[in-house]
Design an enzyme around this catalytic site. Structure first.
Site, PDB file in Angstrom:
ATOM      1  N   CYS A   1       0.796  -1.232   0.000  1.00  0.00           N
ATOM      2  CA  CYS A   1       0.000   0.000   0.000  1.00  0.00           C
ATOM      3  C   CYS A   1       0.827   1.279   0.000  1.00  0.00           C
ATOM      4  O   CYS A   1       0.291   2.362  -0.231  1.00  0.00           O
ATOM      5  CB  CYS A   1      -0.951   0.018   1.196  1.00  0.00           C
TER       6      CYS A   1
ATOM      7  N   HIS B   1      -8.897   3.522  -2.490  1.00  0.00           N
ATOM      8  CA  HIS B   1      -7.506   3.135  -2.241  1.00  0.00           C
ATOM      9  C   HIS B   1      -6.979   2.283  -3.391  1.00  0.00           C
ATOM     10  O   HIS B   1      -6.939   1.058  -3.302  1.00  0.00           O
ATOM     11  CB  HIS B   1      -7.454   2.373  -0.907  1.00  0.00           C
TER      12      HIS B   1
ATOM     13  N   CYS C   1      -0.369   2.326   6.409  1.00  0.00           N
ATOM     14  CA  CYS C   1       0.046   0.994   6.830  1.00  0.00           C
ATOM     15  C   CYS C   1       0.356   0.173   5.589  1.00  0.00           C
ATOM     16  O   CYS C   1      -0.022   0.544   4.472  1.00  0.00           O
ATOM     17  CB  CYS C   1      -1.034   0.320   7.677  1.00  0.00           C
TER      18      CYS C   1
ATOM     19  N   GLY D   1       0.666  -3.911   4.008  1.00  0.00           N
ATOM     20  CA  GLY D   1       0.417  -5.332   4.156  1.00  0.00           C
ATOM     21  C   GLY D   1       1.687  -6.106   4.465  1.00  0.00           C
ATOM     22  O   GLY D   1       2.751  -5.790   3.933  1.00  0.00           O
TER      23      GLY D   1
END
Length: 387
Positions: free
Chosen positions: A94, A338, A368, A370
């Site tokens: 991300c 997103h 954050c 993954g």
């Protein structure tokens, strides 16, 4: 932070396409190569920089197959950036779009290049998350190590892990989501995104924002990842199609070209956390980058924190003690969407425009990641450069 150097890495353009819902949105049938070509062409047109002067391009992407690299290279050339300009692809989940910008910023800082583009592209319509296959590993070895296996925890389950570990209430998550939609709807209605959006054909606006979102509506949604859980489709980020591009160069190069400095790249940090609660990443990465830049939380005027889930985003804001009025003033990923590999670069475009609009100085982009990480960058809008 206030001193100026001709070697400072500066941003002279930060643009994005509209962000549209995957599968059902206005860009669902538009190939990611077209999204990328659109935003690259818009960058060149806005700055009058010739394509041949861009020395390197780094793009974030998470979901395209290996052939996607050829698609990116083709899109670059069609956009007017010739084959003499190199291209690379980065996948840090991300944070890929932000990491791509960091790669270019680092190359400029090390005098490897003088002009480059960092950005990202994702079509979650063409390449949905459901297409991701399990990794090829030695399962006998991996299953003996719980933390390693936790890297495979579905993102929604990591959200529920954060809810359970920190005692979060469903009503607070839903309220966070309602606020995201309300802020984004107001920003769209007021034209606040206009300067950062490069239209794709006749598509000019984000289409995932739901102005009518209420607590009552969200309260009716069932948990998706755990039977008695708190994470729903309504308090999670949307899967989205979009692309973004950030044009960087040295301050000296910008002055030579007569280009306005939109922002200054000041620092970047990535830190690891437990994979099972990967959403807490910003709470670790933000303090790290602030230490790097010799700044405090109080120095930051605006935070763009990716809303992967209301659970993790709200917890990070609370645990850091950030004034919620400073966070995502124009909504976040719950409302805007997103597009994984694009998000970090999109956040830069949104942040810099808001800093100029509000005549503020310092901003942070964070998210954050993954498998258990967090990333954060500090950008500055110098008072003398405000639009």
């Amino acid at each position: 932070m206030s001193s100026k150097s001709p070697n400072d890495v500066v941003i002279v353009s930060a643009l994005r396409t509209p962000l549209c819902r995957s599968r059902k949105g206005a860009l669902a049938k538009v190939p990611p190569s077209t999204l990328l070509t659109t935003v690259l062409q818009a960058t060149l047109n806005q700055t009058k920089v010739e394509g041949k002067d861009v020395e390197d391009i780094c793009l974030g992407n998470c979901l395209m197959p290996p052939s996607g690299f050829a698609a990116m290279r083709m899109a670059q050339i069609v956009a007017g950036i010739p084959e003499t300009t190199s291209l690379q692809w980065v996948n840090r989940q991300c944070s890929s779009g932000l990491q791509a910008v960091a790669h270019i910023a680092n190359a400029i800082a090390e005098n490897q290049i003088h002009v480059g583009i960092g950005g990202g592209v994702e079509s979650m319509s063409f390449y949905p998350m459901s297409s991701i296959k399990a990794p090829d590993v030695d399962w006998d070895v991996m299953q003996a190590q719980k933390t390693a296996m936790d890297c495979l925890t579905p993102m929604g389950v990591t959200s529920e892990n954060v809810v359970e570990q920190y005692g979060l209430e469903r009503s607070k998550l839903d309220a966070f989501a309602v606020s995201s939609h309300q802020k984004a709807a107001a920003a769209r209605a007021e034209g606040k995104f206009r300067n950062e959006i490069a239209p794709v054909g006749e598509v000019t606006k984000d289409d995932g924002i739901r102005p009518g979102t209420t607590m009552e509506i969200l309260g009716k949604l069932k948990p998706v990842f755990k039977e008695a859980g708190s994470t729903t489709a309504g308090n999670s980020s949307q899967t989205t199609d979009g692309a973004a591009a950030v044009l960087l160069m040295t301050r000296a190069e910008a002055q030579k070209r007569g280009l306005h400095v939109l922002g200054v790249w000041r620092g970047y940090a990535v830190k690891g956390v437990e994979p099972r609660i990967m959403g807490i990443g910003p709470a670790v990465a933000i303090p790290a980058v602030l230490r790097q830049c010799n700044l405090t939380l109080a120095d930051i005027d605006i935070f763009e924190i990716n809303e992967a889930f209301a659970s993790q985003a709200s917890w990070c804001i609370d645990v850091l003690g950030i004034d919620c009025n400073k966070v995502n003033p124009n909504g976040g990923a719950i409302a805007l969407g997103h597009p994984l590999g694009c998000t970090g670069a999109r956040q830069i475009a949104t942040l810099l425009n808001e800093l100029h609009r509000t005549k503020k100085r310092y901003g942070v982009v964070s998210m954050c990641i993954g498998t258990g990480m967090g990333a954060a960058a500090v950008l500055e809008v110098e008072p003398s450069s405000r639009l």
